[in-house]
Design a protein around this motif. Structure first.
Motif, short mmCIF file in Angstrom:
data_model
loop_
_atom_site.label_atom_id
_atom_site.label_comp_id
_atom_site.label_asym_id
_atom_site.label_seq_id
_atom_site.Cartn_x
_atom_site.Cartn_y
_atom_site.Cartn_z
N PHE A 94 -6.53 8.13 4.70
CA PHE A 94 -7.49 7.37 3.88
C PHE A 94 -6.72 6.75 2.71
O PHE A 94 -5.62 7.20 2.36
CB PHE A 94 -8.62 8.26 3.35
N GLY A 95 -7.31 5.72 2.13
CA GLY A 95 -6.66 5.08 0.99
C GLY A 95 -7.70 4.43 0.10
O GLY A 95 -8.69 3.89 0.60
N HIS A 122 0.86 -1.19 0.00
CA HIS A 122 0.00 0.00 0.00
C HIS A 122 0.89 1.25 0.00
O HIS A 122 2.09 1.16 0.30
CB HIS A 122 -0.96 0.02 1.20
N GLN A 141 -3.07 2.94 -6.04
CA GLN A 141 -3.78 3.54 -4.91
C GLN A 141 -3.55 5.04 -4.89
O GLN A 141 -2.56 5.53 -5.41
CB GLN A 141 -3.22 3.00 -3.59
N SER A 174 0.62 3.55 2.05
CA SER A 174 0.76 4.05 3.43
C SER A 174 2.24 4.18 3.80
O SER A 174 2.60 4.98 4.67
CB SER A 174 0.08 3.10 4.43
N PHE A 218 -3.26 0.69 11.52
CA PHE A 218 -2.66 2.03 11.64
C PHE A 218 -3.65 3.13 11.91
O PHE A 218 -3.27 4.30 12.00
CB PHE A 218 -1.84 2.34 10.39
N THR A 219 -4.95 2.81 11.99
CA THR A 219 -5.94 3.85 12.30
C THR A 219 -6.85 3.39 13.44
O THR A 219 -7.14 2.20 13.58
CB THR A 219 -6.80 4.19 11.06
N PHE A 240 -8.12 -1.27 10.64
CA PHE A 240 -6.78 -1.21 10.05
C PHE A 240 -5.82 -1.03 11.22
O PHE A 240 -6.14 -0.31 12.17
CB PHE A 240 -6.64 -0.02 9.09
N1 PHE Z 1 -3.65 1.17 3.42
C1 PHE Z 1 -5.01 0.70 3.35
C2 PHE Z 1 -5.12 -0.36 2.29
O1 PHE Z 1 -4.25 -0.47 1.49
C3 PHE Z 1 -5.97 1.78 3.09
C4 PHE Z 1 -6.05 2.77 4.20
C5 PHE Z 1 -5.24 3.87 4.20
C6 PHE Z 1 -6.92 2.60 5.24
C7 PHE Z 1 -5.32 4.80 5.23
C8 PHE Z 1 -7.04 3.52 6.25
C9 PHE Z 1 -6.22 4.60 6.23
O2 PHE Z 1 -6.08 -1.08 2.23
#
Ligand code: PHE
Length: 338
Positions: free
Chosen positions: A304-305, A166, A206, A168, A248-249, A246
């Motif tokens: 967000f992603g 990702h 992404q 991120s 990280f959140t 997730f």
């Molecule tokens: N990194 C997550 C994914 O690839 C998406 C995401 C990003 C979710 C940031 C929450 C916050 O699925």
């Protein structure tokens, strides 16, 4: 008589035929029934016998001269007309289609997303596709051997290095080197070890985003994303958030938009729910801020992603993910001019 003939001969020789209408002028003047040569033929009858031979020859010579000049002039202008015809362009014909290249639909959507976020102050950031464990996992609160790592099937290069799963990872790099406020989006290619099908591929694209400052709340997250989907899909779009997870959140959510095709009534695209899932989001976990050297007591932020393929599928009604990567010009040409 001879003088008359010599005079006409001279006239014929010096008659300039420049314009097409002069061809007929010439013919009428010398070669028609009422033309000057015919008048001389009448006169010829009166020529005394001993001179008939000489004058007759001269008369024939002048007549031949006139005839040759006429046919030469005629064929000259005829070929000119033919030439012009082949050069003439019919301006009423439809123009021949010129082939021009087009942007890939994924680039079109990616650029659009970048533009939308740029308007509210988000800058563009990018990072490497080959990533270390820290930036792709550990800093993002995925402890080693934590089952959350299995959420994403990773292509490992060795124990420490992998193809990023990702973008991120770019958020981590940004937080590490920049002090808040941070407002950025990071588009890019990501890799997951998945079987290729109409709905999954071993790589995709992404766009992720973060906003970190003092007093950033979930309300900011909601309004930012609401603004974004309205700008991308139209003003009458509705959104809803579902709780999710997730590493990280915290809290985490998934966001749905009202179905673009049936407008929420229910159809086979939204599987009769009226909603389409488009992204994951949440408030950045304090552990992640701490890992990147940002004090969670002072700052908070959201992230967000989302997948660009999915956005483009919804926007252009693309049914099969594989068509993005087959490079079939019949598919790609449809995006010409966008
Ligand atoms: N990194 C997550 C994914 O690839 C998406 C995401 C990003 C979710 C940031 C929450 C916050 O699925």
């Amino acid at each position: 008589m001879r003088e008359d003939l010599e005079k006409i001969k001279h006239q014929i020789e010096s008659f300039e035929i420049i314009r097409p209408e002069q061809v007929e002028e010439f013919r009428l003047k010398y070669l028609s029934k009422k033309g000057e040569l015919n008048a001389l033929i009448e006169k010829f009858k009166l020529v005394p016998g001993e001179m008939k031979r000489e004058i007759g020859q001269l008369l024939n010579l002048v007549k031949d001269k006139a005839k040759t000049k006429l046919t030469e002039a005629q064929s000259h202008f005829e070929s000119k007309i033919k030439e012009n015809k082949s050069e003439q362009t019919d301006l009423t014909l439809p123009a021949e289609k010129e082939f021009s290249g087009s942007r890939h639909p994924l680039s079109i959507v990616e650029n659009e997303v970048i533009e939308i976020f740029k308007k509210i102050g988000f800058v563009y950031a990018e990072g490497p596709e080959i990533e270390d464990d820290w930036h792709n996992f550990s800093a993002l609160n995925f402890p080693k051997n934590h089952p959350a790592r299995d959420m994403q099937d990773t292509f490992f290069i060795d124990e420490e290095i992998a193809l990023r799963t990702h973008t991120s990872s770019v958020q981590v790099r940004l937080m590490e080197k920049q002090k808040p406020p941070i407002r950025a989006i990071m588009p890019g290619r990501v890799y997951r070890n998945e079987a290729i099908s109409a709905r999954a591929n071993c790589f995709f694209h992404q766009v992720e985003g973060i906003y970190i400052d003092k007093n950033v709340s979930f309300a900011d997250l909601k309004q930012t994303l609401f603004y974004f989907v309205k700008a991308l899909f139209g003003q009458d779009i509705k959104i809803r958030f579902r709780p999710s997870y997730f590493p990280f959140t915290e809290p985490s959510a998934e966001m749905d938009i009202s179905c673009l095709l049936c407008k929420g009534k229910g159809c086979n695209v939204c599987k009769y729910t009226g909603w389409l899932e488009i992204l994951g989001c949440g408030m950045i976990d304090p552990n992640v801020l701490k890992n990147c050297g940002i004090d969670p007591e002072e700052y908070s932020g959201f992230a967000f992603g989302m997948g660009i393929e999915r956005l483009a599928m919804l926007k252009y009604e693309v049914k099969d993910l594989r068509t993005y990567f087959n490079n079939d010009v019949r598919f790609l040409n449809q995006f010409e001019g966008l």
